[in-house]
Design a protein around this motif. Structure first.
Motif, PDB file in Angstrom:
ATOM      1  N   ASN A 164     -30.413  -9.567  34.607  1.00 33.31           N
ATOM      2  CA  ASN A 164     -31.457  -9.392  33.600  1.00 33.31           C
ATOM      3  C   ASN A 164     -32.441  -8.327  34.085  1.00 33.31           C
ATOM      4  O   ASN A 164     -32.383  -7.888  35.236  1.00 33.31           O
ATOM      5  N   GLU A 165     -33.351  -7.941  33.221  1.00 35.03           N
ATOM      6  CA  GLU A 165     -34.233  -6.815  33.533  1.00 35.03           C
ATOM      7  C   GLU A 165     -35.113  -7.091  34.741  1.00 35.03           C
ATOM      8  O   GLU A 165     -35.337  -6.205  35.572  1.00 35.03           O
ATOM      9  N   ASP A 166     -35.632  -8.310  34.854  1.00 29.75           N
ATOM     10  CA  ASP A 166     -36.512  -8.618  35.985  1.00 29.75           C
ATOM     11  C   ASP A 166     -35.754  -8.539  37.309  1.00 29.75           C
ATOM     12  O   ASP A 166     -36.298  -8.084  38.321  1.00 29.75           O
ATOM     13  N   GLU A 167     -34.506  -8.979  37.315  1.00 34.24           N
ATOM     14  CA  GLU A 167     -33.700  -8.906  38.536  1.00 34.24           C
ATOM     15  C   GLU A 167     -33.384  -7.466  38.901  1.00 34.24           C
ATOM     16  O   GLU A 167     -33.390  -7.097  40.076  1.00 34.24           O
ATOM     17  N   ILE A 198     -35.932   1.693  31.310  1.00 28.13           N
ATOM     18  CA  ILE A 198     -35.907   0.225  31.304  1.00 28.13           C
ATOM     19  C   ILE A 198     -37.313  -0.265  31.646  1.00 28.13           C
ATOM     20  O   ILE A 198     -37.843   0.050  32.716  1.00 28.13           O
ATOM     21  N   PRO A 199     -37.969  -1.030  30.760  1.00 32.36           N
ATOM     22  CA  PRO A 199     -39.379  -1.407  30.956  1.00 32.36           C
ATOM     23  C   PRO A 199     -39.666  -2.092  32.290  1.00 32.36           C
ATOM     24  O   PRO A 199     -40.657  -1.780  32.952  1.00 32.36           O
ATOM     25  N   SER A 200     -38.813  -3.016  32.711  1.00 30.52           N
ATOM     26  CA  SER A 200     -39.093  -3.752  33.938  1.00 30.52           C
ATOM     27  C   SER A 200     -39.030  -2.847  35.168  1.00 30.52           C
ATOM     28  O   SER A 200     -39.844  -2.984  36.095  1.00 30.52           O
TER      29      SER A 200
END
Length: 453
Positions: A164-167, A198-200
């Protein structure tokens, strides 16, 4: 007979394979006793003989996890070549653990497929064992870092779907480098743009590695070229900063002193703190520019020495030409001697600066900084003195305009004042260092006296 089965694997001759198996049903079981570097399945995987490989695996499934001389399984070779049907067959025979086997370089079949951008094979391997994508190689990087290093954009996009994006924003290698660090180190500007979309990842753009460096700090340490300039522009537009700029500013201290005294003390304190604590890192970066500048000055001085003002007179002796004498030597030898002396000082001091710069001495060391500064000031003073003496030699009756003389003298005086200030600071710094070194000895003696009492 073992040689014949290898010959059959080169051409994918199933009929020859079946004939050999009818003659000796244990021929595949005895392959481990031969001196060949690969099994017939390795050769079939390299050649893409899918049906031949199916027969081999039907007779001996253990061949799917056999290793060659470089510790590669047949799945490694099939993945590197992009043979999808072969990969699927090998995964069915060897199981999902076959996706995690490492060769002598620490690479799994997924690493090889991703590096060569065989996307269908990448998807098949991930579907067979998604944990293989999260394995860290012996070099300390993930498969995502490897895709960035080899500029495998499409493989990167496929594999990034597993996180996922946070990872993704927090994935690092053994050095603490994020994907953004990896893109900057390899100057992959296209991937850099994609990652920052990618925002994160963009929000975590100021993350530091184990050395405390952001992606922009890492870029500053790389050789400068067009790619690095483009990468710097991309990072700065995305708000990526240097680690020093992220540190909070110290809170201003309040004092009960009068404003005038407080300002005066603050100015002196800031000046002293800057001298003591400044690491002069900027001059390390500009070492090459300083060398070029010193070479130019030395070259100008050399040229002036062999081509003095007024030129030279070529004379003949005994019918042979001799080296020309300076015209000024026929007019005023004293002025010519002074010109040569100032010009020689300029050239020698410039060469001395070059020696300090190219010797590899740490320029952040205050002693060498002081030496370099004095040499620079001395060179500039000698250049101005040479210029004044040249004007005097060329002017009628040695007359030089008063304004020119005063400008040059003020400049020389300014250089002397700067050299004096730095010398005073350096001497005070040395005295303070020596006093701090002696303080422990004084404390030890004091403690001994107290003990005796």
């Amino acid at each position: 007979m073992e040689t014949k089965i290898y010959e059959a694997s080169l051409t994918g001759d199933i009929q020859a394979l079946n004939a050999l198996l009818q003659q000796d049903q244990l021929i595949l079981d005895r392959l481990s006793l031969t001196g060949f570097n690969e099994t017939p399945l390795h050769i079939a995987a390299m050649r893409g003989h899918h049906h031949f490989a199916t027969v081999l695996l039907t007779q001996n499934p253990k061949l799917a996890i056999a290793l060659d001389s470089q510790r590669r399984t047949p799945l490694h070779l099939a993945s590197a070549n992009g043979s999808l049907e072969m990969v699927q067959e090998l995964v069915r025979a060897g199981g999902q653990d076959a996706c995690c086997f490492r060769d002598q370089d620490g690479l799994t079949p997924l690493h090889l497929a991703a590096r060569n951008e065989h996307l269908e094979v990448v998807k098949a391997l991930v579907q067979a064992n998604s944990d293989a994508a999260k394995e860290i190689s012996e070099t300390g990087e993930t498969v995502l870092h490897m895709c960035v290093s080899y500029n495998c954009m499409e493989s990167l996009k496929v594999l990034m779907e597993l996180w996922n994006e946070d990872e993704l924003a927090k994935i690092t290698d053994h050095g603490g480098n994020t994907l953004l660090h990896a893109a900057v180190i390899n100057k992959q500007t296209q991937i850099l743009n994609y990652l920052l979309s990618i925002p994160s990842i963009k929000a975590n753009g100021n993350a530091v590695n184990r050395l405390g460096s952001t992606a922009l700090d890492v870029l500053d340490q790389c050789p400068r070229d067009l790619k690095s300039l483009e990468a710097r522009e991309i990072l700065m537009e995305s708000g990526v900063m240097r680690a020093n700029d992220l540190r909070p500013l110290p809170k201003p201290s309040h004092s009960l002193m009068k404003p005038s005294q407080n300002n005066r003390k603050g100015f002196l304190s800031r000046t002293w703190a800057r001298y003591v604590n400044d690491d002069h890192h900027w001059i390390e970066k500009q070492r090459g520019i300083l060398i070029v500048a010193a070479l130019v000055v030395a070259g100008m001085s050399f040229y002036s020495g062999i081509n003095p003002p007024g030129g030279t007179i070529t004379d003949t002796q005994n019918g042979r030409y001799s080296l020309g004498n300076a015209v000024q030597t026929e007019v005023d030898m004293d002025q010519f001697d002074q010109f040569v002396m100032y010009n020689s000082f300029t050239m020698i001091s410039s060469l001395g600066i070059i020696v300090v710069l190219i010797s590899g001495l740490p320029l952040r060391n205050k002693f060498w900084m002081w030496v370099l500064m004095l040499g620079t000031m001395f060179t500039m003073v000698c250049m101005v003195a040479t210029y004044l003496r040249s004007l005097s030699m060329m002017a009628p009756d040695g007359y030089v305009d008063g304004a020119s003389v005063w400008i040059c003298l003020i400049w020389m005086l300014g250089c002397g004042v700067i050299a004096l200030i730095h010398t005073v600071f350096f001497v005070v710094w040395v005295v303070m260092k020596l006093s701090k070194c002696r303080m422990p000895e004084t404390n030890i003696k004091g403690n001994e006296d107290v003990g005796e009492v």
